[in-house]
Motif scaffolding. Sequence first.
Motif, PDB file in Angstrom:
ATOM      1  N   VAL A 126       0.836  -1.206   0.000  1.00 15.24           N
ATOM      2  CA  VAL A 126       0.000   0.000   0.000  1.00 15.24           C
ATOM      3  C   VAL A 126       0.869   1.254   0.000  1.00 15.24           C
ATOM      4  N   SER A 127       0.553   2.176  -0.875  1.00  9.97           N
ATOM      5  CA  SER A 127       1.194   3.489  -0.892  1.00  9.97           C
ATOM      6  C   SER A 127       0.287   4.517  -0.224  1.00  9.97           C
ATOM      7  N   VAL A 128       0.899   5.548   0.346  1.00  9.86           N
ATOM      8  CA  VAL A 128       0.164   6.684   0.894  1.00  9.86           C
ATOM      9  C   VAL A 128       0.831   7.968   0.399  1.00  9.86           C
ATOM     10  N   ARG A 129       0.196   9.083   0.619  1.00  6.88           N
ATOM     11  CA  ARG A 129       0.747  10.350   0.150  1.00  6.88           C
ATOM     12  C   ARG A 129       1.971  10.757   0.970  1.00  6.88           C
ATOM     13  N   PRO A 130       2.996  11.306   0.315  1.00 10.47           N
ATOM     14  CA  PRO A 130       4.160  11.798   1.043  1.00 10.47           C
ATOM     15  C   PRO A 130       3.881  13.130   1.705  1.00 10.47           C
ATOM     16  N   SER A 131       4.780  13.538   2.593  1.00 13.97           N
ATOM     17  CA  SER A 131       4.587  14.801   3.310  1.00 13.97           C
ATOM     18  C   SER A 131       4.657  16.004   2.381  1.00 13.97           C
ATOM     19  N   SER A 132       5.280  15.862   1.215  1.00 13.76           N
ATOM     20  CA  SER A 132       5.332  16.981   0.261  1.00 13.76           C
ATOM     21  C   SER A 132       3.976  17.234  -0.385  1.00 13.76           C
ATOM     22  N   GLN A 133       3.080  16.256  -0.339  1.00 18.62           N
ATOM     23  CA  GLN A 133       1.756  16.413  -0.934  1.00 18.62           C
ATOM     24  C   GLN A 133       0.672  16.663   0.111  1.00 18.62           C
ATOM     25  N   ALA A 134       0.862  16.112   1.299  1.00 19.95           N
ATOM     26  CA  ALA A 134      -0.155  16.277   2.346  1.00 19.95           C
ATOM     27  C   ALA A 134       0.492  16.007   3.688  1.00 19.95           C
ATOM     28  N   ILE A 135       0.195  16.847   4.671  1.00 13.53           N
ATOM     29  CA  ILE A 135       0.790  16.661   5.987  1.00 13.53           C
ATOM     30  C   ILE A 135      -0.112  15.768   6.849  1.00 13.53           C
TER      31      ILE A 135
END
Length: 453
Positions: free
Chosen positions: A117-126
């Motif tokens: 599973v992938s999730v959004r990185p901190s550069s896209q969403a905190i």
Amino acid sequence: MASGDHPTNRSRTMQARICKALIVGVAMSMLAAVGVSAALPQPAHAAQVITDISYAPAQPAGSRGHLLDLYIPSTGVTPRPLLIWHKGSAWTSDDGKAAADEIAAVFGPLGFAVAGVSVRPSSQAIFPAQVHDIKAAIRWLRANAATYNLDPNRFAMMGDSSGGWLTEMATLSGGVAALEGTVGTTGVSSAVQVGLAFFSPTDFLQMNAQNLPTGGLDHNSPASPESLLVGCPIQTCPATVAQANPMTYVDANDPPLMVLHGQADFLVPHGQSVLLYNRIKAVCGDVTFVSVPGADHMRAQIMDPAHFGTETVYTTTDCTETVRTGTLNPTWANFATHLRAGLKMGTSCEVTYSTGAWNGAFNGSVVIRNTGTTPISGWAVTWAWTGNQQITTAWNATVTQTGTQVTARDAGHNSYIGPGSSQSLGFSATATGSNPIPAQFQVNNLPCTRVTL
């Protein structure tokens, strides 16, 4: 509201991120370098590999943080337990599903489906976006369990570094409404039944104080992975940091968790797992902490046979702590035992088989004994004939036969087998010629000791 949470200050923090891009790049390169997975065989066993499944719409458009890969094995009884995997990256990557094929190569032959599973990185969403994402993925997998023949009551999770943090958040925060979010599928449980985390950060505010005497990352920096995750320099927004701390959500009803950490970890201090272990112990939770001397921030070092026999293993369950040295080597086999125990699939079993024959037919009895220390809840016993035996009827189980392969599932009223306890089933079958005893019996994909009468 803490001063670091003010929108104006957040804007200034974002500007600071740009100014410190080189620092961030160096830190992330270091973390990516040490996150290289141990080489494992490829999952040739997999009957089906489905890549880039969207468990929620891309956010932002064109991004890959809401994708998962699913590895469905060709072996084992169905519905299958599911192991969810997320690879750490200091929250900088939208490809956390990477290396799931390596995990599937280990657990597929044991009957597990694996979801990377992938999730959004901190550069896209905190934060808490990353937790919202993993819970959305779990909800999607549970909602679609029947489609992929997954057991919705047997979901496990594993990850390393920031993936370990995500594992701990998912394992310990089941039922916490504030962390569910509204991403993707809703109205379905996001709980997992057991977790296993490698070298995870927990209390960001204590990381600098816990760094090795030889140094480590400046976790208090506005450009640190932890600050970028929460959207503010961590020491300026303690309330937000507390929400990102897995320890905040610990209670006595949490699923069992295993944490592993190297004492020579240069990037995430070993003390982070000590804090979590002590917190779970304080509430009489169920946790195993494997502390490995000489190991740095790499799964390959945690699992290096050179360290076998030297690790300290702290276990607490039912308000009782046990501390041992060198008695639980960090191996895939031991990890599988931990996951099976948490999923109540059984870790050790014995099958007693007996028959009574007459012309052209026979009756059979199968007694399943749980010789492990954890309960079995829901069982399927399987075996293969070597002759032309064909089951005609059965009792205390639902029995199906395909060719020579037989699967007998509990009848509901006898689904639970406590440690040291037994359940039995019987059947009638036809047979001509020889009627040899099946060579092996398995309960929930676990080979059992065979006893014949």
